[in-house]
Design a protein around this motif. Structure first.
Motif, PDB file in Angstrom:
ATOM      1  N   ALA A 147      46.981 -43.614  26.363  1.00  0.00           N
ATOM      2  CA  ALA A 147      45.573 -43.580  26.751  1.00  0.00           C
ATOM      3  C   ALA A 147      44.898 -42.289  26.309  1.00  0.00           C
ATOM      4  O   ALA A 147      43.679 -42.258  26.097  1.00  0.00           O
ATOM      5  N   LEU A 148      45.667 -41.214  26.150  1.00  0.00           N
ATOM      6  CA  LEU A 148      45.095 -39.937  25.738  1.00  0.00           C
ATOM      7  C   LEU A 148      44.793 -39.888  24.241  1.00  0.00           C
ATOM      8  O   LEU A 148      43.913 -39.133  23.810  1.00  0.00           O
ATOM      9  N   VAL A 149      45.523 -40.681  23.459  1.00  0.00           N
ATOM     10  CA  VAL A 149      45.425 -40.584  22.000  1.00  0.00           C
ATOM     11  C   VAL A 149      43.998 -40.757  21.483  1.00  0.00           C
ATOM     12  O   VAL A 149      43.505 -39.912  20.717  1.00  0.00           O
ATOM     13  N   PRO A 150      43.261 -41.825  21.848  1.00  0.00           N
ATOM     14  CA  PRO A 150      41.892 -41.949  21.297  1.00  0.00           C
ATOM     15  C   PRO A 150      40.947 -40.863  21.792  1.00  0.00           C
ATOM     16  O   PRO A 150      39.992 -40.512  21.095  1.00  0.00           O
ATOM     17  N   LEU A 151      41.219 -40.313  22.958  1.00  0.00           N
ATOM     18  CA  LEU A 151      40.364 -39.250  23.483  1.00  0.00           C
ATOM     19  C   LEU A 151      40.540 -37.959  22.694  1.00  0.00           C
ATOM     20  O   LEU A 151      39.622 -37.149  22.601  1.00  0.00           O
ATOM     21  N   LEU A 152      41.719 -37.774  22.125  1.00  0.00           N
ATOM     22  CA  LEU A 152      42.059 -36.530  21.426  1.00  0.00           C
ATOM     23  C   LEU A 152      42.113 -36.723  19.915  1.00  0.00           C
ATOM     24  O   LEU A 152      42.772 -35.961  19.205  1.00  0.00           O
ATOM     25  N   ALA A 153      41.385 -37.723  19.420  1.00  0.00           N
ATOM     26  CA  ALA A 153      41.496 -38.103  18.007  1.00  0.00           C
ATOM     27  C   ALA A 153      41.214 -36.948  17.056  1.00  0.00           C
ATOM     28  O   ALA A 153      41.931 -36.751  16.068  1.00  0.00           O
ATOM     29  N   ASP A 154      40.172 -36.168  17.307  1.00  0.00           N
ATOM     30  CA  ASP A 154      39.822 -35.068  16.394  1.00  0.00           C
ATOM     31  C   ASP A 154      40.931 -34.021  16.354  1.00  0.00           C
ATOM     32  O   ASP A 154      41.322 -33.550  15.276  1.00  0.00           O
ATOM     33  N   ASP A 155      41.437 -33.650  17.518  1.00  0.00           N
ATOM     34  CA  ASP A 155      42.497 -32.646  17.561  1.00  0.00           C
ATOM     35  C   ASP A 155      43.793 -33.186  16.965  1.00  0.00           C
ATOM     36  O   ASP A 155      44.559 -32.436  16.343  1.00  0.00           O
ATOM     37  N   LEU A 156      44.073 -34.476  17.162  1.00  0.00           N
ATOM     38  CA  LEU A 156      45.275 -35.064  16.574  1.00  0.00           C
ATOM     39  C   LEU A 156      45.195 -35.067  15.053  1.00  0.00           C
ATOM     40  O   LEU A 156      46.189 -34.790  14.369  1.00  0.00           O
ATOM     41  N   ALA A 157      44.010 -35.370  14.514  1.00  0.00           N
ATOM     42  CA  ALA A 157      43.845 -35.338  13.055  1.00  0.00           C
ATOM     43  C   ALA A 157      44.025 -33.923  12.527  1.00  0.00           C
ATOM     44  O   ALA A 157      44.666 -33.695  11.493  1.00  0.00           O
ATOM     45  N   LEU A 158      43.454 -32.955  13.234  1.00  0.00           N
ATOM     46  CA  LEU A 158      43.586 -31.558  12.830  1.00  0.00           C
ATOM     47  C   LEU A 158      45.034 -31.105  12.905  1.00  0.00           C
ATOM     48  O   LEU A 158      45.545 -30.432  12.001  1.00  0.00           O
ATOM     49  N   TYR A 159      45.724 -31.497  13.974  1.00  0.00           N
ATOM     50  CA  TYR A 159      47.127 -31.123  14.133  1.00  0.00           C
ATOM     51  C   TYR A 159      47.979 -31.720  13.011  1.00  0.00           C
ATOM     52  O   TYR A 159      48.868 -31.050  12.473  1.00  0.00           O
ATOM     53  N   SER A 160      47.699 -32.971  12.654  1.00  0.00           N
ATOM     54  CA  SER A 160      48.444 -33.607  11.577  1.00  0.00           C
ATOM     55  C   SER A 160      48.285 -32.831  10.273  1.00  0.00           C
ATOM     56  O   SER A 160      49.251 -32.605   9.533  1.00  0.00           O
ATOM     57  N   GLU A 161      47.053 -32.406   9.992  1.00  0.00           N
ATOM     58  CA  GLU A 161      46.795 -31.598   8.793  1.00  0.00           C
ATOM     59  C   GLU A 161      47.518 -30.260   8.876  1.00  0.00           C
ATOM     60  O   GLU A 161      48.128 -29.797   7.900  1.00  0.00           O
ATOM     61  N   ALA A 162      47.473 -29.628  10.052  1.00  0.00           N
ATOM     62  CA  ALA A 162      48.133 -28.336  10.235  1.00  0.00           C
ATOM     63  C   ALA A 162      49.645 -28.468  10.058  1.00  0.00           C
ATOM     64  O   ALA A 162      50.292 -27.605   9.454  1.00  0.00           O
ATOM     65  N   LEU A 163      50.215 -29.547  10.575  1.00  0.00           N
ATOM     66  CA  LEU A 163      51.659 -29.770  10.462  1.00  0.00           C
ATOM     67  C   LEU A 163      52.077 -29.899   9.009  1.00  0.00           C
ATOM     68  O   LEU A 163      53.049 -29.284   8.557  1.00  0.00           O
ATOM     69  N   GLU A 164      51.322 -30.706   8.255  1.00  0.00           N
ATOM     70  CA  GLU A 164      51.632 -30.888   6.833  1.00  0.00           C
ATOM     71  C   GLU A 164      51.491 -29.570   6.069  1.00  0.00           C
ATOM     72  O   GLU A 164      52.351 -29.216   5.249  1.00  0.00           O
ATOM     73  N   LEU A 165      50.430 -28.837   6.338  1.00  0.00           N
ATOM     74  CA  LEU A 165      50.200 -27.572   5.657  1.00  0.00           C
ATOM     75  C   LEU A 165      51.294 -26.562   5.984  1.00  0.00           C
ATOM     76  O   LEU A 165      51.808 -25.870   5.090  1.00  0.00           O
ATOM     77  N   ALA A 166      51.681 -26.496   7.268  1.00  0.00           N
ATOM     78  CA  ALA A 166      52.730 -25.558   7.673  1.00  0.00           C
ATOM     79  C   ALA A 166      54.058 -25.917   7.014  1.00  0.00           C
ATOM     80  O   ALA A 166      54.798 -25.028   6.562  1.00  0.00           O
TER      81      ALA A 166
END
Length: 206
Positions: free
Chosen positions: A171-190
């Motif tokens: 239930a939290l996933v759609p609420l945190l969509a922007d941060d999840l997308a940013l985290y995914s990018e950060a993870l790949e970059l790291a």
């Protein structure tokens, strides 16, 4: 690393925190070029702590001078909710949880919580930062830097924090969509930078 930089390192955890350097005892919104120059005159080369990048962007406009860390947003939000519910930091939210029964989902839906990490990272693109880290990769990063295994930390080992079921996390996933997308990018970059650092035997920042 901490010992090597301790005399050149200033901490910032808010104007009233005892750990905050005396030259930085102000609201982050009041950071300015004069404060940066005062820190530099005192021999400080690193300001570390909890503040938004845009607090310093006008005084330090070069994004390569910034290091930023991210945490998986669902788990970060759960930890934040638990911390606030126990009286930590934001007393208005603590009262909302205790008095009004603000749920975890309601907490996550608040705009400043839903985009918590996105707000902290603005205004620069992630690829422009001098260093991008994610807490879940701290141990492999420590290995790349040649630090002891213990330096990788133990993650969130708070035994008082309840285990949240999968349905609530979903239930939290759609609420945190922007941060999840940013985290995914950060993870790949790291991961890319760490792998490149290992190949070239350099440190994983620009």
């Amino acid at each position: 690393m901490a010992a090597r930089h301790s005399r050149r390192l200033a901490l910032y955890y808010g104007p009233d925190d005892a750990r905050t350097h005396s030259l930085a005892r102000r609201a982050a919104s009041d950071f300015d070029a004069d404060m940066v120059r005062a820190l530099e005159r005192a021999g400080i080369t690193v300001l570390h702590g909890h503040f938004r990048v845009d607090a310093l962007a006008a005084a330090v406009p070069d994004p390569t001078r910034y290091w930023i860390w991210f945490r998986e947003p669902v788990e970060r939000t759960i930890s934040h909710y638990h911390f606030v519910s126990k009286g930590g930091a934001d007393h208005r939210l603590t009262r909302a949880i205790a008095r009004d029964g603000l749920s975890l989902e309601g907490f996550a839906a608040l705009p400043r919580i839903a985009r918590f990490q996105s707000t902290y990272a603005a205004p620069f693109a992630l690829a422009e930062f001098g260093f991008v880290g994610v807490s879940e990769l701290f141990a492999p990063l420590a290995a790349t830097l040649g630090l002891p295994a213990a330096a990788g930390g133990r993650g969130n080992a708070n035994p008082a924090k309840p285990m949240i079921d999968r349905a609530t996390r979903r239930a939290l996933v759609p609420l945190l969509a922007d941060d999840l997308a940013l985290y995914s990018e950060a993870l790949e970059l790291a991961m890319r930078r760490t792998a490149e650092g290992r190949r070239r035997r350099w440190l994983p920042w620009r």
